[in-house]
Design a protein around this motif. Structure first.
Motif, PDB file in Angstrom:
ATOM      1  N   PHE A   1      12.659  -7.446   0.535  1.00  0.00           N
ATOM      2  CA  PHE A   1      12.850  -6.585  -0.267  1.00  0.00           C
ATOM      3  C   PHE A   1      11.303  -6.081  -0.922  1.00  0.00           C
ATOM      4  N   VAL A   2      10.985  -6.861  -1.618  1.00  0.00           N
ATOM      5  CA  VAL A   2       9.576  -6.977  -2.295  1.00  0.00           C
ATOM      6  C   VAL A   2       8.404  -6.876  -1.009  1.00  0.00           C
ATOM      7  N   ASP A   3       8.880  -7.824  -0.186  1.00  0.00           N
ATOM      8  CA  ASP A   3       7.462  -7.251   0.942  1.00  0.00           C
ATOM      9  C   ASP A   3       7.892  -5.698   1.422  1.00  0.00           C
ATOM     10  N   TYR A   4       8.893  -5.588   2.036  1.00  0.00           N
ATOM     11  CA  TYR A   4       8.996  -4.267   2.331  1.00  0.00           C
ATOM     12  C   TYR A   4       8.429  -3.139   1.597  1.00  0.00           C
ATOM     13  N   GLN A   5       8.546  -3.370  -0.077  1.00  0.00           N
ATOM     14  CA  GLN A   5       8.137  -2.090  -1.163  1.00  0.00           C
ATOM     15  C   GLN A   5       6.867  -2.543  -1.033  1.00  0.00           C
ATOM     16  N   HIS A   6       6.324  -3.960  -0.974  1.00  0.00           N
ATOM     17  CA  HIS A   6       4.587  -4.235  -0.797  1.00  0.00           C
ATOM     18  C   HIS A   6       3.846  -3.067   0.291  1.00  0.00           C
ATOM     19  N   LYS A   7       4.796  -3.617   1.608  1.00  0.00           N
ATOM     20  CA  LYS A   7       4.530  -2.412   2.489  1.00  0.00           C
ATOM     21  C   LYS A   7       4.255  -1.091   2.896  1.00  0.00           C
ATOM     22  N   THR A   8       5.196  -0.416   2.255  1.00  0.00           N
ATOM     23  CA  THR A   8       5.470   1.016   2.665  1.00  0.00           C
ATOM     24  C   THR A   8       4.535   1.261   1.002  1.00  0.00           C
ATOM     25  N   ASP A   9       4.498   0.697  -0.477  1.00  0.00           N
ATOM     26  CA  ASP A   9       3.596   1.032  -1.215  1.00  0.00           C
ATOM     27  C   ASP A   9       2.137   1.431  -0.243  1.00  0.00           C
ATOM     28  N   LYS A  10       1.658   0.622   0.030  1.00  0.00           N
ATOM     29  CA  LYS A  10       0.102   0.595   0.836  1.00  0.00           C
ATOM     30  C   LYS A  10       0.377   1.183   1.834  1.00  0.00           C
ATOM     31  N   ILE A  11       0.916   1.460   2.726  1.00  0.00           N
ATOM     32  CA  ILE A  11       1.731   2.771   3.698  1.00  0.00           C
ATOM     33  C   ILE A  11       1.199   4.060   2.861  1.00  0.00           C
ATOM     34  N   ARG A  12       1.696   4.635   1.636  1.00  0.00           N
ATOM     35  CA  ARG A  12       1.419   5.500   1.192  1.00  0.00           C
ATOM     36  C   ARG A  12       0.366   5.567   0.523  1.00  0.00           C
ATOM     37  N   GLN A  13      -0.168   4.708  -0.328  1.00  0.00           N
ATOM     38  CA  GLN A  13      -1.460   5.063  -0.533  1.00  0.00           C
ATOM     39  C   GLN A  13      -2.655   5.364   0.313  1.00  0.00           C
ATOM     40  N   GLU A  14      -2.653   4.780   1.816  1.00  0.00           N
ATOM     41  CA  GLU A  14      -3.264   5.031   2.844  1.00  0.00           C
ATOM     42  C   GLU A  14      -3.545   6.427   3.094  1.00  0.00           C
ATOM     43  N   HIS A  15      -2.126   6.828   3.258  1.00  0.00           N
ATOM     44  CA  HIS A  15      -1.971   8.014   3.675  1.00  0.00           C
ATOM     45  C   HIS A  15      -2.201   9.147   2.778  1.00  0.00           C
ATOM     46  N   ARG A  16      -2.303   8.611   1.980  1.00  0.00           N
ATOM     47  CA  ARG A  16      -3.022   9.731   0.244  1.00  0.00           C
ATOM     48  C   ARG A  16      -4.075   9.526   0.469  1.00  0.00           C
TER      49      ARG A  16
END
Length: 86
Positions: free
Chosen positions: A61-76
């Motif tokens: 779950f922590v790995d998943y959160q890190h991946k989704t946070d990175k994707i959100r940052q890239e999208h922003r």
């Protein structure tokens, strides 16, 4: 279930007993979970993955959160560049 504590990817994962039931905490925040009929655990916020170990599931779950946070940052960042902000 015996109490467990582990540091993983800068996060603190803990399992301890509360009111006769194991409680999963990530960085001190309770994380709701359940069990499937076959005994595997799942997290309410991350029901895509199941395993026999709550600690292992919390790590995923922590790995998943890190991946989704990175994707959100890239999208922003892409949106800022598209608007001419970069």
């Amino acid at each position: 279930m015996k109490p467990e504590r582990k540091e993983y990817a800068g996060r603190r994962i803990e399992i301890h007993e509360r009111d006769g039931r194991a409680e999963l905490l990530i960085d001190g925040t309770p994380v709701p979970y359940g069990r499937l009929p076959n005994g595997k655990y799942y997290l309410d916020q991350y029901a895509y993955d199941w395993t026999d170990s709550l600690i292992e599931l919390a790590q995923r779950f922590v790995d998943y959160q890190h991946k989704t946070d990175k994707i959100r940052q890239e999208h922003r960042a892409e949106r800022r560049r598209a608007k001419g902000g970069d």
